[in-house]
Design a protein around this motif. Structure first.
Motif, mmCIF file in Angstrom:
data_model
loop_
_atom_site.group_PDB
_atom_site.id
_atom_site.type_symbol
_atom_site.label_atom_id
_atom_site.label_comp_id
_atom_site.label_asym_id
_atom_site.label_seq_id
_atom_site.Cartn_x
_atom_site.Cartn_y
_atom_site.Cartn_z
ATOM 1 N N VAL A 31 0.855 -1.183 0.000
ATOM 2 C CA VAL A 31 0.000 0.000 0.000
ATOM 3 C C VAL A 31 0.893 1.236 0.000
ATOM 4 O O VAL A 31 1.742 1.407 0.870
ATOM 5 C CB VAL A 31 -0.942 0.023 1.226
ATOM 6 N N PHE A 32 0.670 2.102 -0.987
ATOM 7 C CA PHE A 32 1.485 3.294 -1.172
ATOM 8 C C PHE A 32 0.856 4.505 -0.498
ATOM 9 O O PHE A 32 -0.315 4.488 -0.116
ATOM 10 C CB PHE A 32 1.686 3.548 -2.671
ATOM 11 N N LEU A 33 1.632 5.559 -0.363
ATOM 12 C CA LEU A 33 1.178 6.785 0.298
ATOM 13 C C LEU A 33 -0.046 7.400 -0.372
ATOM 14 O O LEU A 33 -0.847 8.054 0.289
ATOM 15 C CB LEU A 33 2.307 7.812 0.330
ATOM 16 N N ASP A 34 -0.204 7.191 -1.676
ATOM 17 C CA ASP A 34 -1.345 7.763 -2.393
ATOM 18 C C ASP A 34 -2.582 6.864 -2.341
ATOM 19 O O ASP A 34 -3.525 7.057 -3.085
ATOM 20 C CB ASP A 34 -0.970 8.073 -3.845
ATOM 21 N N GLU A 35 -2.558 5.873 -1.455
ATOM 22 C CA GLU A 35 -3.636 4.918 -1.223
ATOM 23 C C GLU A 35 -3.833 3.930 -2.363
ATOM 24 O O GLU A 35 -4.798 3.174 -2.368
ATOM 25 C CB GLU A 35 -4.952 5.610 -0.873
ATOM 26 N N LYS A 36 -2.925 3.907 -3.326
ATOM 27 C CA LYS A 36 -2.960 2.861 -4.332
ATOM 28 C C LYS A 36 -2.279 1.636 -3.744
ATOM 29 O O LYS A 36 -1.389 1.738 -2.905
ATOM 30 C CB LYS A 36 -2.247 3.305 -5.605
ATOM 31 N N ALA A 37 -2.714 0.489 -4.201
ATOM 32 C CA ALA A 37 -2.137 -0.761 -3.724
ATOM 33 C C ALA A 37 -1.790 -1.630 -4.918
ATOM 34 O O ALA A 37 -2.515 -1.639 -5.917
ATOM 35 C CB ALA A 37 -3.130 -1.485 -2.819
ATOM 36 N N VAL A 38 -0.679 -2.328 -4.811
ATOM 37 C CA VAL A 38 -0.297 -3.274 -5.842
ATOM 38 C C VAL A 38 -0.317 -4.661 -5.212
ATOM 39 O O VAL A 38 0.104 -4.840 -4.069
ATOM 40 C CB VAL A 38 1.078 -2.936 -6.475
ATOM 41 N N TYR A 39 -0.854 -5.615 -5.961
ATOM 42 C CA TYR A 39 -0.972 -6.984 -5.499
ATOM 43 C C TYR A 39 -0.097 -7.871 -6.377
ATOM 44 O O TYR A 39 -0.330 -7.994 -7.577
ATOM 45 C CB TYR A 39 -2.433 -7.446 -5.576
ATOM 46 N N PHE A 40 0.941 -8.450 -5.773
ATOM 47 C CA PHE A 40 1.835 -9.354 -6.478
ATOM 48 C C PHE A 40 1.348 -10.779 -6.267
ATOM 49 O O PHE A 40 1.026 -11.178 -5.147
ATOM 50 C CB PHE A 40 3.264 -9.228 -5.944
ATOM 51 N N LYS A 41 1.343 -11.566 -7.338
ATOM 52 C CA LYS A 41 0.829 -12.939 -7.280
ATOM 53 C C LYS A 41 1.976 -13.946 -7.264
ATOM 54 O O LYS A 41 2.998 -13.751 -7.903
ATOM 55 C CB LYS A 41 -0.051 -13.206 -8.494
ATOM 56 N N GLY A 42 1.773 -15.031 -6.522
ATOM 57 C CA GLY A 42 2.712 -16.145 -6.517
ATOM 58 C C GLY A 42 3.996 -15.897 -5.751
ATOM 59 O O GLY A 42 5.022 -16.503 -6.043
ATOM 60 N N VAL A 43 3.953 -15.036 -4.751
ATOM 61 C CA VAL A 43 5.147 -14.695 -3.983
ATOM 62 C C VAL A 43 5.279 -15.667 -2.807
ATOM 63 O O VAL A 43 4.384 -15.764 -1.972
ATOM 64 C CB VAL A 43 5.084 -13.238 -3.468
#
Length: 83
Positions: A31-43
């Motif tokens: 979760v980034f400061l600008d409230e965007k989130a990135v979801y990485f798969k298979g980690v």
């Protein structure tokens, strides 16, 4: 998904404030400061631990996670829950 806060001043990261990981689906969320989130798969869990203990989290993100793992962007309301 279990989340952990990362104080940018303490950890030296400038772009994100929270990460989450779901052990069953092997999904990592940042979760980034600008409230965007990135979801990485298979980690794998060991990669998450490497990221957590890395002293260069921004570099780990840029040089390892982005190029290696499939990811999707979304928004997050988790920052409103961050103390």
């Amino acid at each position: 998904m279990n989340y952990t806060n990362f104080d940018p001043e303490t950890w030296g990261n400038q772009s994100f404030v929270k990460i989450g990981y779901d052990n069953q689906t092997k999904q990592l969320c940042i979760v980034f400061l600008d409230e965007k989130a990135v979801y990485f798969k298979g980690v794998e869990e060991k990669i998450v631990f490497q990221f957590i203990i890395s002293t260069e989290k921004e570099s780990f993100l840029q040089e390892f996670l982005w190029p290696k793992y499939t990811h999707e962007w979304g928004t997050s309301t988790l920052l409103a829950q961050t103390p």
